[in-house]
Design a protein around this motif. Structure first.
Motif, PDB file in Angstrom:
ATOM      1  N   ALA A  73     -44.679  10.459  -6.849  1.00 33.24           N
ATOM      2  CA  ALA A  73     -44.208  11.844  -6.924  1.00 33.24           C
ATOM      3  C   ALA A  73     -43.024  12.037  -7.862  1.00 33.24           C
ATOM      4  N   TYR A  74     -42.368  10.944  -8.259  1.00 33.49           N
ATOM      5  CA  TYR A  74     -41.186  11.047  -9.115  1.00 33.49           C
ATOM      6  C   TYR A  74     -41.303  10.122 -10.308  1.00 33.49           C
ATOM      7  N   GLY A  75     -40.784  10.570 -11.448  1.00 32.12           N
ATOM      8  CA  GLY A  75     -40.646   9.754 -12.638  1.00 32.12           C
ATOM      9  C   GLY A  75     -39.194   9.836 -13.080  1.00 32.12           C
ATOM     10  N   THR A  76     -38.828   9.064 -14.093  1.00 28.91           N
ATOM     11  CA  THR A  76     -37.439   9.095 -14.551  1.00 28.91           C
ATOM     12  C   THR A  76     -37.380   9.358 -16.049  1.00 28.91           C
ATOM     13  N   VAL A  77     -36.261   9.986 -16.454  1.00 32.41           N
ATOM     14  CA  VAL A  77     -35.926  10.172 -17.857  1.00 32.41           C
ATOM     15  C   VAL A  77     -34.528   9.595 -18.033  1.00 32.41           C
ATOM     16  N   ALA A  78     -34.412   8.523 -18.820  1.00 30.53           N
ATOM     17  CA  ALA A  78     -33.113   7.876 -19.044  1.00 30.53           C
ATOM     18  C   ALA A  78     -32.359   8.603 -20.163  1.00 30.53           C
ATOM     19  N   ASP A  79     -31.075   8.276 -20.298  1.00 35.42           N
ATOM     20  CA  ASP A  79     -30.231   8.885 -21.326  1.00 35.42           C
ATOM     21  C   ASP A  79     -30.769   8.646 -22.739  1.00 35.42           C
ATOM     22  N   ASP A  80     -31.461   7.527 -22.957  1.00 36.01           N
ATOM     23  CA  ASP A  80     -32.007   7.231 -24.284  1.00 36.01           C
ATOM     24  C   ASP A  80     -33.413   7.808 -24.480  1.00 36.01           C
ATOM     25  N   SER A  81     -33.832   8.732 -23.596  1.00 35.17           N
ATOM     26  CA  SER A  81     -35.133   9.418 -23.623  1.00 35.17           C
ATOM     27  C   SER A  81     -36.302   8.540 -23.199  1.00 35.17           C
ATOM     28  N   THR A  82     -36.042   7.409 -22.559  1.00 38.97           N
ATOM     29  CA  THR A  82     -37.121   6.585 -22.031  1.00 38.97           C
ATOM     30  C   THR A  82     -37.675   7.224 -20.766  1.00 38.97           C
ATOM     31  N   VAL A  83     -38.965   7.491 -20.774  1.00 37.52           N
ATOM     32  CA  VAL A  83     -39.649   8.064 -19.621  1.00 37.52           C
ATOM     33  C   VAL A  83     -40.368   6.931 -18.897  1.00 37.52           C
ATOM     34  N   THR A  84     -40.226   6.883 -17.567  1.00 36.40           N
ATOM     35  CA  THR A  84     -40.915   5.878 -16.760  1.00 36.40           C
ATOM     36  C   THR A  84     -41.722   6.586 -15.677  1.00 36.40           C
ATOM     37  N   LEU A  85     -43.003   6.249 -15.613  1.00 36.12           N
ATOM     38  CA  LEU A  85     -43.919   6.785 -14.604  1.00 36.12           C
ATOM     39  C   LEU A  85     -44.500   5.607 -13.836  1.00 36.12           C
ATOM     40  N   SER A  86     -44.903   5.839 -12.587  1.00 39.70           N
ATOM     41  CA  SER A  86     -45.430   4.741 -11.783  1.00 39.70           C
ATOM     42  C   SER A  86     -46.431   5.259 -10.765  1.00 39.70           C
ATOM     43  N   GLY A  87     -47.088   4.324 -10.097  1.00 39.49           N
ATOM     44  CA  GLY A  87     -48.053   4.670  -9.069  1.00 39.49           C
ATOM     45  C   GLY A  87     -48.718   3.431  -8.519  1.00 39.49           C
ATOM     46  N   THR A  88     -49.891   3.634  -7.943  1.00 40.79           N
ATOM     47  CA  THR A  88     -50.641   2.579  -7.283  1.00 40.79           C
ATOM     48  C   THR A  88     -52.094   2.645  -7.741  1.00 40.79           C
ATOM     49  N   TYR A  89     -52.735   1.498  -7.835  1.00 34.01           N
ATOM     50  CA  TYR A  89     -54.159   1.477  -8.153  1.00 34.01           C
ATOM     51  C   TYR A  89     -54.828   0.345  -7.395  1.00 34.01           C
ATOM     52  N   ARG A  90     -56.136   0.423  -7.353  1.00 33.98           N
ATOM     53  CA  ARG A  90     -56.950  -0.669  -6.832  1.00 33.98           C
ATOM     54  C   ARG A  90     -58.281  -0.620  -7.567  1.00 33.98           C
ATOM     55  N   CYS A  91     -58.701  -1.770  -8.087  1.00 34.83           N
ATOM     56  CA  CYS A  91     -60.008  -1.878  -8.726  1.00 34.83           C
ATOM     57  C   CYS A  91     -60.618  -3.223  -8.354  1.00 34.83           C
ATOM     58  N   LEU A  92     -61.915  -3.300  -8.459  1.00 36.20           N
ATOM     59  CA  LEU A  92     -62.624  -4.463  -7.947  1.00 36.20           C
ATOM     60  C   LEU A  92     -63.012  -5.478  -9.010  1.00 36.20           C
ATOM     61  N   ASP A  93     -63.531  -5.002 -10.151  1.00 37.56           N
ATOM     62  CA  ASP A  93     -64.180  -5.936 -11.066  1.00 37.56           C
ATOM     63  C   ASP A  93     -63.762  -5.673 -12.511  1.00 37.56           C
ATOM     64  N   ASP A  94     -63.228  -6.686 -13.167  1.00 38.12           N
ATOM     65  CA  ASP A  94     -62.897  -6.556 -14.580  1.00 38.12           C
ATOM     66  C   ASP A  94     -63.710  -7.545 -15.421  1.00 38.12           C
ATOM     67  N   SER A  95     -64.840  -8.001 -14.898  1.00 32.90           N
ATOM     68  CA  SER A  95     -65.639  -8.996 -15.610  1.00 32.90           C
ATOM     69  C   SER A  95     -66.308  -8.417 -16.861  1.00 32.90           C
TER      70      SER A  95
END
Length: 174
Positions: A73-95
């Motif tokens: 629900a939250y992201g960040t914007v640093a003083d140097d304009s770096t944006v950071t976004l995050s979350g969660t995932y799940r996947c089964l197969d990368d073959s």
């Protein structure tokens, strides 16, 4: 006998339609309850039980696993304009090829791709974090929208994208 057939047909129809009811809308995007309060610190979810509860609907528990993706629900914007976004995932197969979590940040009439993270597709829950410097003009704290995608590159020769899951979420940049 006819009553049994009707009951069996009703049960099959319910089993087929129930996962669609959990899809979160006509566009197929799953909308999870957004955490609040002490569950969020520094823009990240710290209650692993809540994070796991996002994956308890029929898409993940009826034996027919599908891939899933959520945005914090939250992201960040640093003083140097770096944006950071995050979350969660799940996947089964990368073959069939590597899988990535990509994210795009939209604020006002501006849209920028914010990084990409290589996914580990082992059926377990993982967090993702994407960062990028976004200047001219810089993003500002406040309301924004994140469009995240779980995508697999597959095929011989020129790899083609295969979209495994998407999520569009309103976020608060801090």
């Amino acid at each position: 006998m006819r009553v049994r057939l009707v009951l069996a047909a009703a049960a099959l129809l319910t089993a087929a339609v129930a996962p669609l009811a959990h899809a979160g809308g006509a566009d197929g995007h799953h909308t999870a309850d957004r955490p609040t309060g002490s569950q969020l610190r520094d823009g990240h979810l710290h209650d692993s039980n809540l994070r796991d509860s996002r994956f308890t609907d029929s898409r993940f528990t009826d034996g027919h696993f599908t891939d899933g993706l959520f945005v914090d629900a939250y992201g960040t914007v640093a003083d140097d304009s770096t944006v950071t976004l995050s979350g969660t995932y799940r996947c089964l197969d990368d073959s069939a090829g590597p899988v990535f979590v990509s994210s795009t940040l939209v604020q006002g009439d501006r849209s920028t791709g914010i990084g990409g993270t290589r996914a580990v597709c082992d059926g377990h829950l993982h967090t993702w974090t994407n960062s990028s410097v976004a200047k001219d003009p810089a993003y500002v704290p406040g309301a924004a929208r994140v469009e995240a995608t779980l995508m697999q590159l597959s095929g011989t020769g020129l790899p083609l994208p295969r979209f495994l899951a998407t999520e569009k979420a309103d976020v608060e940049l801090r």
